[in-house]
Design an enzyme around this catalytic site. Structure first.
Site, PDB file in Angstrom:
ATOM      1  N   HIS A 218     -62.237  37.720  -3.688  1.00 47.06           N
ATOM      2  CA  HIS A 218     -62.685  38.786  -2.791  1.00 47.06           C
ATOM      3  C   HIS A 218     -61.992  40.083  -3.173  1.00 47.06           C
ATOM      4  O   HIS A 218     -60.786  40.090  -3.414  1.00 47.06           O
ATOM      5  CB  HIS A 218     -62.342  38.418  -1.345  1.00 47.06           C
TER       6      HIS A 218
ATOM      7  N   ARG B 269     -66.278  48.142   3.532  1.00 45.38           N
ATOM      8  CA  ARG B 269     -67.088  48.854   2.541  1.00 45.38           C
ATOM      9  C   ARG B 269     -68.538  48.966   3.007  1.00 45.38           C
ATOM     10  O   ARG B 269     -69.200  49.968   2.776  1.00 45.38           O
ATOM     11  CB  ARG B 269     -67.014  48.150   1.181  1.00 45.38           C
TER      12      ARG B 269
END
Lengths: 247, 658
Positions: B257, B273
């Protein structure tokens, strides 16, 4: 395990753990001290694992997420209930005292059976959405909800059942079946939720006695220590007022 | 020997296991769930950002449907996924979100009218439709062409798990907390349950069941740096492997990740994000658009993690006393957004980093996050080589993620697989195949074997330390089987892991305390974890191509010609130090979406010889279907509806669709 690093100015810590293994007939509760070197960013999760790996391989404690979200690692840290995984040793004195959460069944050392307690509470208080229709139509649109309301429900749903509020509760000490802030907050959560078909009279059946809202002495230890900073005193007062109207 | 009988034994109390239990109970099967921890503490609770389902309620989800979700998922998988399973999944995901909504999950909802959002670093106003007001909303996530991720602030997994677990309590589902399955009982053809250790008393029991379902999650803890919870040690996959008969699929497909906080490795959600957060380097330069002009920070996780490491390797890191890292910047989202939609992120930053993400940058670096591999099953979730054994969720290789999972597709898989696989398990239990004449001698034989193994660890006089072996394994995996791989280092890793496995057979447990005995637990688990680590490392060494999260510096291209195949690892010889690897080809001629460019990441790949032919066939089929009938077209290209349990075949309601 996360990387740790000792710095020149690092302290020596002495971690005193209240130890007892009820599975062992020879075990007596006693404090055992462990000396370790503090590392940058060290949490009690890191410290306890280091102790287990290097000094006391039989030491028992519970961690799962080690990120403050699963509620496994509630314990008394210098006498105060809290989540060990997100407690940084730099915020504590060099002598650290750790003990299991009181009021829960002791498994061993710092490990207690919060799971059994919480399941019992959930069964007694029926902490799930009660609907009239059993099988929702999964092909159809979901029922609408005001965005604000959904956020309010989540606010109360953030409880992680860590048990700290029970360990800090005066009433729970006297009444074994007291729902505690964790239970009463859940009822407040379902009462707020329009998907739950229960009425105040139904809730009264569950919490309208001294094991429910009328047992709370408003000492509010729960709110002081809640790791999720839930608005517990407001919910307790609100539910008491609502239940008083029913009675 | 205490023996407990049930129809269905579910191993694992997270979202997948609990939904399986609810599903089989609804079909009148008796069921027991085994869980290492109280079920609400399972790692499902750590899923923050959300669950993908093509509801298309939000204006930024307009035009979304099962087809778009399908192609995003297949592209995300780098064509490693089983496309029929992806179809089953994308059709069921909206139903799963709606079921959870009916059961109490407080999904965030659409607010009609204008609202300000951050897209590509800029504040823009979007206008939500009146018709969508109060329906479930969605946020943007990586590798998706629509805003498709339903969420509850950034505590989505927590809300889902609590709702699911409370629904299980409502249905009187029996959970045996603090228990661990040590071995599956089987006769080489069929599984009959498990030998189980009570982690309070240390007692060893036999659980006998018609069907056994593994739902134990991933195995991130074979790595040193991982976002996974400490219980994610892959024990379910390991006991399946140790049957010698069941296989593990694509174990080398391990996801890293992009945004684990540095150095603790704790996850901060992709929602950062998705909601507009940016990645910055040591000079606070936004570097992702330089590498990925199309999707920038929101390319798939494998691509973003690689670009981050690449950027750091070329000298653009930020650094702290712990080492090199990059920055995640969510300051531009503003206090109000962070404190309502990213509050767990704020809390994690506060407690573990001592910073406030409203005003400070967050130090991040990629960390192991997800296991695409797991117990290989067919589309029913059933092990093809060991009858009566099923698997669901991250523990399985069903296989809807191929070589890279999209964010938001994991919690979605847990619930969808729970819904579908529970129906197949119930069908199996209702059928004649599940009848047995199980010999009690077989059960006792397995029970004795496990008892003897535990005794051997404490009494055979071994001198190896389980904690030290675990740490060495984790270092090897993180240093040599990480984001960037090559033949030389993988070869070393395989050698070193074999040596550790041999040493693990000489572990001596010094403590003989009654109860769970954590040293003993560490001992038997590291023996199993090393086998999983070897499946990952050897699979990665053999796969001489790059696909999804598996990246070989010495073979940087995706090679469909040689490697459009699923790795199947098995461990037929107990005393061996390596798994056996077989390969199962994926059939391009039956694909709805033949291999091509993902829409981000590398453009060059070596084509499969059938790809052009399949493209032409698809063109010909498409020409015969009336334009606009997407259901007819889909059905003509790759029929799948017949594979679904009847109960879940319906079409999903969607605004603007009739």
């Amino acid at each position: 395990m996360e990387p740790t690093e000792t710095t020149p100015e690092s302290r020596s810590l002495r971690v005193h753990v209240l130890r007892h293994n009820p599975q062992d007939p020879g075990s007596q509760p006693h404090l055992q001290a462990f000396d370790i070197e503090e590392a940058d960013g060290m949490t009690l999760f890191i410290a306890l694992n280091e102790i287990r790996e290097t000094k006391a391989p039989d030491l028992q404690f519970d961690f799962v997420c080690r990120a403050g979200i699963c509620g496994s690692c509630g314990m008394l840290i210098n006498g105060r209930p809290g989540l060990a995984c997100r407690t940084l040793t730099k915020d504590l004195e060099a002598d650290i005292y750790l003990a299991p959460l009181p009021l829960f069944e002791l498994i061993a050392d710092l490990s207690v059976n919060t799971g059994k307690w919480m399941r019992g509470m959930s069964e007694r208080l029926e902490t799930w959405i009660h609907t009239d229709e059993n099988e929702p139509d999964l092909n159809a649109f979901e029922a609408r909800m005001e965005p604000q309301l959904a956020q309010q429900i989540y606010e109360l749903e953030r409880c992680i059942e860590c048990g700290c509020c029970i360990a800090a509760c005066g009433t729970a000490r006297m009444r074994e079946e007291f729902a505690g802030a964790v239970g009463l907050n859940k009822i407040a959560r379902f009462r707020l939720d329009p998907r739950d078909a229960r009425s105040d009279a139904d809730y009264y059946e569950l919490i309208g006695d001294e094991n429910g809202v009328f047992g709370c002495m408003s000492l509010l230890g729960c709110e002081d220590i809640c790791p999720k900073e839930l608005p517990l005193s407001t919910q307790l007062a609100f539910m008491r007022r609502k239940m008083a109207f029913v009675s | 020997m205490q023996t407990i009988h049930t129809d269905v034994l579910v191993i694992g109390g997270g979202l997948a296991g609990m939904r399986i239990a609810i599903g089989v109970k609804r079909r009148d099967q008796e069921c027991i769930v085994l869980s290492l921890v109280p079920p609400k503490r399972s790692h499902s609770a750590a899923a923050q950002g959300g669950m993908q389902a093509s509801l298309a309620n939000s204006i930024k989800g307009e035009g979304d449907n099962e087809d778009v979700h399908f192609t995003d998922t297949v592209r995300g998988s780098d064509w490693g996924a089983d496309q029929r399973v992806v179809r089953m999944f994308t059709n069921t995901a909206p139903k799963a979100v709606r079921e959870l909504a009916a059961w109490g999950v407080p999904w965030n909802r659409v607010q009609r009218g204008d609202r300000e959002v951050v897209i590509n670093g800029k504040r823009v106003t979007i206008t939500e439709q009146d018709a969508a007001h109060g329906l479930i909303t969605a946020r943007d996530f990586g590798g998706t062409r629509k805003w498709r991720t339903s969420y509850v602030s950034d505590g989505t997994g927590h809300s889902m798990l609590y709702t699911m677990s409370d629904q299980a309590i409502a249905r009187d589902i029996v959970v045996h907390e603090r228990t661990e399955a040590l071995a599956l009982i089987h006769d080489g053809a069929r599984c009959y349950g498990a030998i189980v250790r009570n982690l309070v008393s240390g007692e060893l029991l036999a659980y006998v069941a018609s069907a056994t379902c593994i739902a134990t999650g991933g195995f991130g803890r074979i790595y040193r740096t991982t976002t996974n919870a400490v219980i994610n040690e892959g024990m379910g996959a390991a006991i399946a492997l140790e049957t010698g008969v069941a296989t593990l699929g694509n174990m080398e497909a391990v996801q890293f990740h992009p945004t684990a906080i540095f150095p603790a490795g704790i996850l901060v959600t992709e929602g950062c994000r998705g909601d507009g957060g940016l990645l910055l380097d040591g000079n606070e330069h936004r570097f992702m658009p330089d590498y990925e002009p199309e999707k920038k920070e929101l390319a798939s996780r494998d691509v973003v993690s690689r670009r981050m490491e690449q950027h750091m390797a070329s000298g653009h890191s930020a650094s702290s006393r712990f080492g090199d890292h990059l920055w995640l910047d969510i300051r531009l989202l503003g206090r109000q957004h962070i404190e309502s939609n990213l509050r767990e992120v704020k809390e994690i930053c506060h407690y573990f980093l001592g910073i406030d993400p409203v005003t400070d940058l967050i130090p991040v670096r990629p960390a192991q996050h997800y296991s695409m591999g797991g117990v290989r099953t067919d589309h029913r979730g059933q092990c093809p080589t060991l009858q009566g054994l099923f698997a669901a969720g991250e523990a399985s290789c069903w296989d809807m993620h191929g070589f890279n999972r999209l964010g938001g597709n994991s919690v979605a898989e847990t619930v969808v697989a729970g819904m579908l696989v529970s129906e197949f398990i119930a069908d199996y239990c209702d059928g004649a195949d599940s009848e047995t004449t199980l010999s009690s001698a077989l059960v006792r034989q397995f029970w004795r074997r496990e008892r003897d193994r535990l005794q051997q660890l404490t009494t055979a006089g071994g001198n190896e330390n389980p904690f030290a072996l675990t740490r060495e394994m984790q270092d090897i995996m993180t240093d040599k089987v990480g984001i960037f791989r090559d033949g030389a280092r993988l070869g070393e890793a395989v050698e070193e892991l074999q040596s550790l496995l041999r040493r693990s057979r000489k572990i001596g447990v010094n403590n003989q305390v009654p109860g769970a005995n954590p040293e003993l637990v560490a001992a038997y688990r590291v023996q199993k974890k090393l086998k999983l680590a070897l499946c990952v490392a050897l699979g990665a060494l053999q796969r001489s191509e790059s696909r999804g999260a598996h990246f070989r510096q010495d073979f940087p291209q995706r090679n469909d010609s040689d490697w459009l195949r699923r790795t199947l690892a098995s461990w037929p010889d107990e005393d061996a130090t390596l798994p056996r690897l077989d390969y199962e080809p994926l059939d391009v001629m039956n694909m709805e979406l033949p291999p091509g460019w993902r829409g981000y990441g590398a453009r060059d790949h070596i084509e499969h010889p059938d790809t052009q032919q399949r493209m032409s066939a698809i063109e010909a089929i498409s020409g015969q279907i009336p334009t606009g009938d997407r259901f007819a077209l889909q059905q003509a290209l790759m029929p799948y509806e017949h594979l679904l349990p009847e109960r879940y075949r319906g079409r999903n309601a969607r605004l603007g669709e009739t």
